[in-house]
Design an enzyme around this catalytic site. Structure first.
Site, short mmCIF file in Angstrom:
data_model
loop_
_atom_site.label_atom_id
_atom_site.label_comp_id
_atom_site.label_asym_id
_atom_site.label_seq_id
_atom_site.Cartn_x
_atom_site.Cartn_y
_atom_site.Cartn_z
N GLY A 73 -1.46 1.42 -1.50
CA GLY A 73 -0.44 2.44 -1.76
C GLY A 73 0.54 2.68 -0.63
O GLY A 73 0.71 1.86 0.27
N SER A 74 1.17 3.86 -0.70
CA SER A 74 2.32 4.20 0.14
C SER A 74 1.99 4.35 1.62
O SER A 74 0.89 4.78 1.98
CB SER A 74 2.91 5.51 -0.37
OG SER A 74 3.76 6.09 0.59
#
Lengths: 151, 406
Positions: A73-74
């Site tokens: 993810g981010s």
């Protein structure tokens, strides 16, 4: 509670991973929280409480030794880890099969020991509730099976 | 990693606590990525500036860095903030958000970082350190990274907020990936057939990015010479949809001859042939259109440079916005200062709103009363629905002017 007599070589497992340089100093010990899926700290984890929720599974990371395969993810995930440290909801240490920049950056700024390149069979052998000691200076991991031993 | 004596000393705290923490970030990053040594850099571009994306944790980290005496060692610039730093009230931003965002910028400024707040530092050579072919830099912001590597031929990995700040403070970056010749070779070939419009470049980047993650594409067959807008938008879409950090374009980008080496080494894995009709057919899958036509249009992702202002000026042709329609442009003071006052006056006179220091991806659109938008940017149309939960239509700049001006 003194359980030192239970900690003989036969009841513990010791192995080596690769520790981040200069992150943490003294050995830390805590109960394991084992997570079998990659973790995206932005989205999967609530930094206010330390709760992790994904695909119906849940747990709390606070003061645990978090054992998980890899990050996802981010890049904002690094800041979520830092936020948990500030809120007192962070894990005591992290063990991973494969570390990448998002988790590593978060652990460095939050000063949370991270040991990676945990061999597959060692990773499989650790379960939630085991007691784990992490030595940040050289990446030595010791695992005592079960909740009571080693506390 | 092999560190020099100086780097070892910095890691041990010789240059202060902030430099030691920054060095710790870079040494560990280098170890993880298999870097052999540190490289001195010409500049750093620091991402992770908006209070919307990184929030209170970013603010606290910056407070810690400044308390430890952090100072930028090389010319360093900032990515867009979450608001126009001067006109935030006119944007509809609340005072709580504004005070947090202002403090973030103040802390960066105390570190000696230029506070222009732009995602196109490659167009701002007057205010930010200009980059050159072959120069090593450490830039965050994916569109700036891919432009610097591809169009300029400077060398940077895709840095995050923390590593780009660490590089600003130390003036160093670990040597791996795109800093090495071997990390810049194309691994994927794209032959473009037919004539491409501006919007086709956004779709081309999105189509390649979505289907082939993290490759370096070599594009050939593009007719005419793509302008700076096309190159910006192609790169921004490749980076947003596919995590790409570099592309090559035959006859256009400075290192396009690396394709010869890739072919010789047999590392080109796949070849795609594509043209306008395939790209148009893919648009609905890449950017599903909202049911309703938007009343609000946002432009400037990446931020508007002089070329985009010229194109918008040409499209408006003296018309004015109709009642109930809005066009909002995001840019920076540095770009405005490059424009003739006639162009700016005409655009503002047509009713177009212009904001500096920010963009539609990192500003809280819902706080601005925006629930449905149109944009000409493949990157913005990718991120706005995710970040702000606002439905987004992708359409050419000229069409939004036709719809909203009369």
């Amino acid at each position: 509670m003194s359980t030192d007599h239970l900690m003989g070589p036969s009841s513990s497992l010791t192995f080596q991973g690769v520790a981040l340089k200069g992150v943490g100093s003294a050995p830390v010990r805590g109960r394991a929280l084992k997570w079998d899926r990659p973790i995206s700290f932005l989205g999967d984890v609530d930094p206010a409480t330390g709760e992790i929720n994904r695909d119906g599974a849940s747990g709390n990371l606070r003061d645990r030794v978090l054992v998980f395969p890899e990050g996802a993810g981010s890049t904002v995930g690094s800041y979520v880890i830092y936020n948990m440290k500030l809120n007192g909801t962070a894990p005591k240490a992290m063990l991973m099969k494969r570390a990448e920049a998002i988790i590593a950056m978060g652990c460095i700024i939050a000063d949370i020991p991270l040991v990676h390149r945990i061999p597959e069979e060692r990773f499989q052998a650790i379960a939630t509730g085991d007691t784990v000691e992490v030595r940040p200076s050289d990446g030595t991991i010791t695992v005592w099976k079960g909740v009571e031993a080693g506390r | 990693m092999e560190l020099t004596r100086e780097e070892e000393l910095a890691l041990e705290g010789e240059e202060g606590e902030a430099a030691a923490l920054a060095m710790k970030v870079l040494v560990n990053l280098g170890d993880l990525e298999g870097a052999g040594r540190m490289l001195p850099i010409g500049s750093a571009h620091v991402s992770g500036v908006s209070y919307l994306t990184a929030g209170g944790a970013l603010l606290k980290l910056l407070e810690e860095f400044t308390r430890k005496g952090a100072k930028a060692k090389v010319p360093s610039s900032l990515n867009p903030a979450g608001m126009d730093l001067a006109c935030w009230e006119r944007m509809g931003i609340g005072p709580f958000f504004a005070s947090k965002q202002s403090r973030i910028i103040e802390l960066f400024s105390q570190m000696g970082i230029d506070t222009t707040c732009s995602c196109i530092p490659y167009e701002l050579s007057g205010t930010v350190h200009p980059i050159r072919l072959g120069e090593h830099v450490a830039w965050g912001e994916s569109n700036a990274v891919i432009y610097a590597n591809s169009v300029v031929g400077a060398r940077t990995n895709r840095e995050g907020g923390i590593s780009s700040l660490a590089s600003a403070i130390t003036g160093l970056t670990p040597e791996y990936g795109l800093h090495l010749d071997g990390g810049r070779l194309p691994t994927f070939e794209v032959e473009v057939r037919g004539n491409l419009s501006h919007l086709h470049f956004d779709l081309l980047g999105a189509y390649i990015g979505k289907n082939w993650n993290s490759v370096i594409a070599h594009l050939s067959g593009i007719k005419g010479r793509p302008d700076i807008i096309d190159l910006k938008h192609l790169g921004a879409s490749l980076a947003a949809k596919g995590g790409h950090a570099m592309f090559h374009m035959e006859g256009v980008t400075p290192e396009h001859r690396m394709m010869e080496r890739s072919r010789k080494e047999g590392i080109v894995r796949e070849r795609l042939v594509i043209g306008p009709s395939e790209l148009e057919a893919a648009q609905e899958d890449l950017y599903p259109a909202p049911q309703k036509e938007p009343d609000i249009y946002v432009l400037g992702c990446p931020q508007f440079g002089p070329a985009e202002f010229g194109r918008l000026h040409g499209a408006i042709k003296g018309r004015k916005l109709k009642e109930g329609k809005r066009i909002i442009v995001f840019t920076s003071k540095a770009v405005r200062s490059m424009l003739g006052s006639g162009v700016l006056n005409d655009i503002v006179g047509a009713g177009v709103e212009i904001y500096d220091d920010t963009c539609m991806v990192v500003t809280p659109l819902r706080d601005m009363g925006i629930g449905l938008v149109g944009t000409d940017s493949g990157k913005a149309a990718h991120y706005i629905p995710k970040m702000s939960k606002v439905e987004t239509e992708l359409l050419p700049m000229e069409l939004m002017v036709e719809r909203s001006m009369g």
